[in-house]
Write an enzyme that holds these catalytic residues in place. Structure first.
Site, PDB file in Angstrom:
ATOM      1  N   GLU A   1      58.272 -39.658  -1.897  1.00 13.82           N
ATOM      2  CA  GLU A   1      57.426 -39.347  -0.881  1.00 13.82           C
ATOM      3  C   GLU A   1      56.247 -40.140  -1.307  1.00 13.82           C
ATOM      4  O   GLU A   1      55.385 -39.701  -1.831  1.00 13.82           O
ATOM      5  CB  GLU A   1      57.314 -37.812  -0.959  1.00 13.82           C
ATOM      6  CG  GLU A   1      56.787 -37.652   0.350  1.00 13.82           C
ATOM      7  CD  GLU A   1      55.545 -36.650   0.522  1.00 13.82           C
ATOM      8  OE1 GLU A   1      55.254 -36.340   1.780  1.00 13.82           O
ATOM      9  OE2 GLU A   1      54.881 -36.430  -0.762  1.00 13.82           O
TER      10      GLU A   1
ATOM     11  N   ASP B   1      57.716 -35.389  -5.027  1.00 14.67           N
ATOM     12  CA  ASP B   1      56.679 -35.010  -4.008  1.00 14.67           C
ATOM     13  C   ASP B   1      55.372 -35.697  -4.226  1.00 14.67           C
ATOM     14  O   ASP B   1      54.869 -35.904  -5.631  1.00 14.67           O
ATOM     15  CB  ASP B   1      56.189 -33.619  -4.318  1.00 14.67           C
ATOM     16  CG  ASP B   1      55.419 -33.226  -3.083  1.00 14.67           C
ATOM     17  OD1 ASP B   1      55.407 -33.491  -1.990  1.00 14.67           O
ATOM     18  OD2 ASP B   1      54.423 -32.417  -3.442  1.00 14.67           O
TER      19      ASP B   1
HETATM   20  O1  LIG Z   1      52.272 -30.572  -2.290  1.00 15.81           O
HETATM   21  C1  LIG Z   1      51.300 -30.726  -1.196  1.00 15.81           C
HETATM   22  C2  LIG Z   1      51.873 -31.511   0.088  1.00 15.81           C
HETATM   23  O2  LIG Z   1      52.906 -32.568  -0.478  1.00 15.81           O
HETATM   24  C3  LIG Z   1      53.537 -33.229   0.423  1.00 15.81           C
HETATM   25  O3  LIG Z   1      52.581 -33.772   1.411  1.00 15.81           O
HETATM   26  C4  LIG Z   1      52.791 -34.947   2.033  1.00 15.81           C
HETATM   27  O4  LIG Z   1      52.580 -34.236   3.085  1.00 15.81           O
HETATM   28  C5  LIG Z   1      51.213 -34.425   3.771  1.00 15.81           C
HETATM   29  C6  LIG Z   1      51.041 -33.812   5.107  1.00 15.81           C
HETATM   30  O5  LIG Z   1      51.672 -32.476   5.538  1.00 15.81           O
HETATM   31  C7  LIG Z   1      50.880 -35.723   3.918  1.00 15.81           C
HETATM   32  O6  LIG Z   1      49.735 -35.981   4.626  1.00 15.81           O
HETATM   33  C8  LIG Z   1      51.025 -36.338   2.581  1.00 15.81           C
HETATM   34  O7  LIG Z   1      50.885 -37.750   2.292  1.00 15.81           O
HETATM   35  C9  LIG Z   1      52.190 -35.944   1.535  1.00 15.81           C
HETATM   36  O8  LIG Z   1      52.297 -36.326   0.331  1.00 15.81           O
HETATM   37  C10 LIG Z   1      54.592 -32.029   0.954  1.00 15.81           C
HETATM   38  O9  LIG Z   1      55.486 -32.587   1.884  1.00 15.81           O
HETATM   39  C11 LIG Z   1      53.619 -31.047   1.733  1.00 15.81           C
HETATM   40  O10 LIG Z   1      54.756 -30.068   2.158  1.00 15.81           O
HETATM   41  C12 LIG Z   1      52.977 -30.471   0.589  1.00 15.81           C
HETATM   42  O11 LIG Z   1      51.941 -29.476   1.438  1.00 15.81           O
END
Ligand SMILES: OC[C@H]1O[C@H](O[C@H]2O[C@H](CO)[C@@H](O)[C@H](O)[C@H]2O)[C@H](O)[C@@H](O)[C@@H]1O
Ligand code: CA
Length: 556
Positions: A253, A211
């Protein structure tokens, strides 16, 4: 008997299925999904034709960010079962040939994590000894550093710093203020992360979606994304996995532009991630459909630099977050909001919180079109649970939770998700007249040969039968009509020609297939022979949102 080594690049031909244990299937009737419930649904997933399950965070957590606020990296959230339930689930998944990856939340913990609770006591403990946990997080006396770092959760946060009253200092957080960022300049933090990964890898998981990787390190005068030191740490993670757990997968990600995201693959002899999400292409698939113009797909795919031979893209249409619009221009973002978020409740942060079917007006032809393009472009596709049956969303739920409602298994109580009443479920199952579980559910679609579910499964069978989808190179074909996207995929002597009409009415196109003169396109489903390719443009007529998956046969 020694176990056969796993095929090293299994992820290149895998289809992934993303799910939340909490909302997939409830085994004990308490209204919350759990591992025993999920284990009971593995045959469904196997029959659907997916190869690898990506489980959203299932760790102990106060659940203020759906589990991305981790309070313990090496346990199961008690609502979801026990470690033994997890072991049984993993064994049963593997017995069916399904792989399983977890979600490694690297960048931050929950503020309730014992590390942060200890860190808040300040750098020195009352007895004068140093507090080793203080330095697990990023602190400031003023909260003025790193001013060039953008705020990601724009609807909730106004700063990346928050004051911790108990220690009188500001702590850094790229996401919610209840998610303090770990200090990756601290080697102990790096080791903690490796140990968390080892814990699950020892139990047998096949890897991780990792993540929010761009944000590990902060440096003054930068935007604190994609820094060289961040890549160093991630290469260390990969080295550990390759050395200690060969064959396991790391999927990044990194929601970044093409030039930045490819850096997360690393290099041929200095690898980082096996896979990265193709964030840039995703919104352009939706944009092309609304504009009836596929130019942006060709442009962005052409902008993707080459990747190392071990690498594979992860492609997707929707996931558990909003349809992110971070990787588009301002003008494109405005277009996407106007086209796909007519109700202001659909907007969140920099994106749109809707599921696939509602985004596409529940139009089966549009759902099929985008899904076939997803399956045919280079990369391993990831399906988001429920999209295979056309589930809807619930805009009355806060944050992104409207796209995280319970899986709809049947027309029975709570859609077969739980024996508990709908109001006792973790999120209420959808009950509206169009997308409600009484109308949209697995049981009815399994009985209906023309259902979306059955179609999806057949399409996955076709994809599996042709390894060129997983391994082939990509060449766009001129069509003379921007609404019609055509490309070939070639590998090991096999050539596929994929043609897709992104327009809502019939279109003619003239394909430049000069390279393939003399060959005959034959549809993959049904084996229909199209006219042989001759000199000059190859004419095709396509009905609205039509697509053809063909194989070019005959001598070249
Ligand atoms: O853990 C925090 C968040 O991490 C991920 O986030 C991603 O989602 C965001 C949008 O919701 C995006 O804008 C960002 O670039 C990403 O890193 C995870 O998928 C989220 O669910 C989480 O809240
Ligand atoms: Ca339960």
């Amino acid at each position: 008997m020694t176990q056969a080594a796993p095929p090293p690049e299994w992820y290149k031909s895998a289809v992934f299925y993303e799910l939340s244990v909490r909302t997939f299937a409830d085994g004990n009737g308490d209204g919350k999904g759990d591992f025993p419930g999920l284990t009971g649904r593995l045959d469904y997933l196997k029959d659907l034709g997916v190869d690898c399950l990506w489980l959203l965070p299932f760790y102990p957590s106060p659940l203020r960010d759906d589990g991305y606020d981790v309070a313990d990296y090496t346990e199961i959230h008690p609502d979801l079962g026990t470690l033994d339930d997890f072991r049984v689930f993993l064994r049963e998944a593997h017995a069916r040939g399904l792989r399983v990856i977890g979600d490694l939340v690297t960048n931050h913990t929950s503020a309730e994590h014992p590390w942060f609770q200890a860190a808040r006591r300040g750098p020195t403990l009352p007895d004068g000894s140093p507090n080793e946990y203080h330095d697990y997080y990023v602190w400031s006396e003023t909260g003025r550093e790193y001013a060039e770092a953008r705020i990601i959760f724009t609807d909730t946060e106004t700063s990346n710093w928050s004051l911790d009253e108990s220690c009188g200092k500001y702590y850094w957080h790229r996401f919610f203020s209840h998610q303090p960022d770990l200090n990756f300049d601290n080697p102990r933090v790096q080791e903690e992360l490796l140990n968390a990964a080892r814990f699950w890898l020892d139990l047998g998981v096949d890897g991780f979606r990792v993540d929010a990787v761009p944000y590990l390190i902060e440096r003054e005068g930068t935007n604190c994304e994609n820094l060289p030191e961040t890549h160093d740490i991630l290469r260390g993670l990969r080295r550990m996995v390759d050395t200690e757990y060969p064959g396991r997968l790391l999927l990044a990600e990194a929601n970044q532009w093409p030039e930045d995201v490819v850096e997360y693959f690393g290099h041929e002899h200095d690898p980082e991630f096996h896979m990265c999400f193709n964030f840039p292409v995703m919104p352009r698939l939706f944009m092309s459909l609304k504009r009836e113009d596929t130019t942006s797909i060709r442009e962005i795919m052409g902008r993707l630099p080459g990747i190392p031979s071990f690498g594979q893209w992860a492609t997707f249409l929707r996931n558990h977050d909003e349809l992110t619009l971070e990787m588009v221009t301002d003008e494109e973002r405005a277009f996407m909001y106007a086209a796909y978020a007519p109700d202001t409740r659909m907007k969140i942060n920099v994106g749109i919180r809707r599921r696939l079917a509602p985004l596409l007006d529940n139009d089966r032809r549009r759902i099929e079109l985008l899904t076939t393009v997803l399956f045919a472009l280079p990369g391993s596709p990831i399906l988001y649970y429920g999209d295979e049956i056309g589930m809807g969303d619930n805009l009355t739920l806060a944050d992104r939770n409207g796209v995280r409602t319970p899986m709809q298994w049947s027309a029975g109580v709570s859609g077969g998700f739980s024996s508990a009443a709908p109001e006792q479920c973790f999120y209420p199952p959808i009950q509206d007249p169009v997308y409600g579980y009484q109308r949209v559910n697995v049981t009815s679609q399994e009985r209906d040969p023309s259902s979306l579910l059955k179609w999806m499964s057949r399409q996955l069978d076709l994809r599996r039968a042709h390894p060129v989808f997983a391994h082939g190179d990509l060449t766009f074909i001129e069509t003379g009509n921007p609404a019609v996207l055509a490309f070939t995929r070639q590998h090991d002597g096999e050539t596929l020609l994929i043609i897709s009409n992104f327009a809502g009415n019939a279109q003619a196109a003239h394909l430049d297939l000069a390279e393939h003169v003399g060959r005959v396109p034959v549809t993959l489903a049904g084996g229909s022979h199209f006219p042989a390719i001759g000199e000059g443009p190859y004419p095709v007529l396509m009905g609205k949102y039509d697509y053809y998956w063909t194989k070019l046969t005959g001598v070249r």
